[in-house]
Design a protein around this motif. Structure first.
Motif, PDB file in Angstrom:
ATOM      1  N   GLN A 325       0.827  -1.207   0.000  1.00 26.08           N
ATOM      2  CA  GLN A 325       0.000   0.000   0.000  1.00 26.08           C
ATOM      3  C   GLN A 325       0.867   1.265   0.000  1.00 26.08           C
ATOM      4  OE1 GLN A 325      -0.330  -2.528   2.172  1.00 26.08           O
ATOM      5  NE2 GLN A 325      -2.278  -3.460   1.541  1.00 26.08           N
ATOM      6  N   TYR A 328       2.432   1.674  -3.400  1.00 25.47           N
ATOM      7  CA  TYR A 328       1.425   2.123  -4.372  1.00 25.47           C
ATOM      8  C   TYR A 328       1.216   3.629  -4.275  1.00 25.47           C
ATOM      9  CZ  TYR A 328      -3.217   2.527  -6.574  1.00 25.47           C
ATOM     10  OH  TYR A 328      -4.285   2.898  -7.360  1.00 25.47           O
ATOM     11  N   GLN A 428      -6.847   0.226  -5.095  1.00 18.11           N
ATOM     12  CA  GLN A 428      -5.993  -0.180  -3.977  1.00 18.11           C
ATOM     13  C   GLN A 428      -6.763  -1.030  -2.975  1.00 18.11           C
ATOM     14  OE1 GLN A 428      -5.883   1.620  -0.420  1.00 18.11           O
ATOM     15  NE2 GLN A 428      -5.018  -0.405  -0.065  1.00 18.11           N
TER      16      GLN A 428
END
Length: 432
Positions: A325, A328, A428
């Motif tokens: 995460q 990203y 996501q």
């Protein structure tokens, strides 16, 4: 490598940061100076000199050589050949600009972007899209979604689609691995196309009746000129897909054997020049200036980023970025305001420095981190005009055709934050 990292001070990354800031800020505040490619080359060389001196003085010339020969040269050959080939394909025609037709245009662009590059697909389709919509009064939203879909999010499925992905391919990701991102590609582009259809339907209802009548009366079938270039484009796709160590194991014996691929790609570009008529390229407003710009800027980027990459590889555990995460969103944030290619390479080096060996390893890093880097770099490149190369090019072509485009910050607030970002957050939450 660890000793190398310790010997490299943090200050050595300053030229890289200045190089990226030059790309981000000069077009906004010194556009007259920056629009000349000669000035871009001067800036790139000035910032590269201290890095070259530092690398030579610290016996790191091999790292510099490896980056320039095995990253920069293949990168420029691929982009140059794709630019040359797609510049020889010219679309003419004017069909009715109904929401369904416009949506179909963007959907075709999303597919083409992965196989002829976001730049190639954007430059191929932007003029036909503008021509088709020239009778309509409301056109700005179409260009904005065109940037989001064709110039960025559509390019996720192959290493040809977007330069960040090609850099991951050069680092060992198989050509077919990128197909594993097809669900993310489908969800993102599907949502964007669905939203665009409703937005365009709304504006189509607001069009004056006279505009709709003109649009219906002036119809000219779509025609493709320079069709032979599709053959050379297929040649490039096949070269990238199959001329690598995954299919030709002997390439592992000598790293220079990998230039067999670059040789074939270069030949495909040469054949395009040889067999495309001058008239087709002139009709396409084809010049060599855009690829010169890329070559000059990325020469500076690839040289100045070497100390940065080495520093990140050896200090990754101290930076606190270690989850998919985080990769990203951090990759996405920097890809929004800096160029997404060096951003992807930088975060790949950061992931490499983590040394994670659990789970599946692709391109020498955790597959989950590679997915986060690849998706973040490609998608978030659409968040600003400067996130990905084609964005500003599409904007410039639209303005040449008297379509008023939003300013740098208006683009962010009118489109990126309300349309793109929510979709990227959904991606996501679902997949990363």
């Amino acid at each position: 490598m660890e000793n190398i990292g310790v010997s490299i001070p943090l200050i050595s990354v300053v030229p890289f940061i200045l190089m990226l800031l030059s790309i981000a800020l000069f077009p906004l505040f010194m556009n007259h100076f920056w629009e000349k490619n000669k000035n871009k080359l001067i800036i790139a060389l000035l910032l590269s000199v201290p890095v070259i001196i530092f690398m030579l003085a610290n016996n790191l010339s091999h790292e510099l050589f490896k980056t320039l020969v095995f990253d920069y040269v293949p990168f420029i050959i691929l982009l140059g050949s794709l630019f040359t080939i797609t510049g020889g394909i010219y679309l003419t025609g004017d069909i009715e600009a109904k929401p369904a037709i416009n949506t179909a245009f963007l959907a075709i662009g999303a597919v083409l972007a992965s196989f002829m590059g976001t730049t190639g697909a954007a430059m191929l389709l932007i003029r036909p899209v503008i021509q088709t919509n020239k009778e309509r009064q409301f056109k700005e939203h179409t260009i904005l979604f065109f940037i989001g879909i064709v110039a960025n999010c559509g390019g996720l499925l192959t290493p040809l689609g977007d330069p960040p992905l090609f850099m991951m391919y050069l680092r060992g990701a198989p050509f077919t691995w990128f197909f594993s991102l097809s669900v993310e590609w489908l969800v993102t582009n599907g949502l964007l196309l669905l939203i665009y259809f409703f937005v365009d339907s709304y504006y189509y209802k607001k069009e004056p009746l006279s505009a709709k009548i003109r649009d219906i009366e002036y119809v000219k079938p779509i025609k493709i000129h320079g069709k032979l270039n599709f053959l050379w484009l297929i040649g490039v796709v096949l070269a990238v897909a199959f001329l690598n160590e995954h299919y030709l194991p002997f390439i592992k014996q000598n790293e220079f054997y990998r230039f067999i691929r670059e040789g074939v790609i270069f030949i495909m570009g040469g054949l395009s020049i040889l067999f495309t008529t001058k008239l087709v390229r002139e009709s396409n407003n084809f010049t060599w200036e855009p690829i010169k710009e890329v070559a000059y800027l990325f020469l500076g980027i690839f040289i100045t980023m070497v100390p940065c990459l080495l520093y990140l590889e050896t200090n990754a555990h101290h930076l606190g970025v270690n989850t998919p995460q985080q990769f990203y969103y951090y990759t996405g944030l920097l890809s929004s305001f800096l160029d997404n290619t060096p951003t992807a390479v930088t975060f790949h080096s950061l992931a490499l420095g983590l040394g994670e060996t659990s789970g599946k390893i692709v391109a020498e890093i955790s597959e989950n981190l590679l997915r986060a880097i690849s998706i973040g770099a490609v998608f978030f490149g659409s968040m600003t005009y400067i996130g990905n190369g084609p964005n500003f090019m599409v904007k410039a072509v639209a303005e040449e055709n008297n379509i008023k485009m939003p300013s740098f910050f208006s683009y962010i607030f009118k489109f990126s934050l309300i349309i793109l970002l929510p979709i990227f957050v959904i991606v996501q939450l679902l997949f990363i």
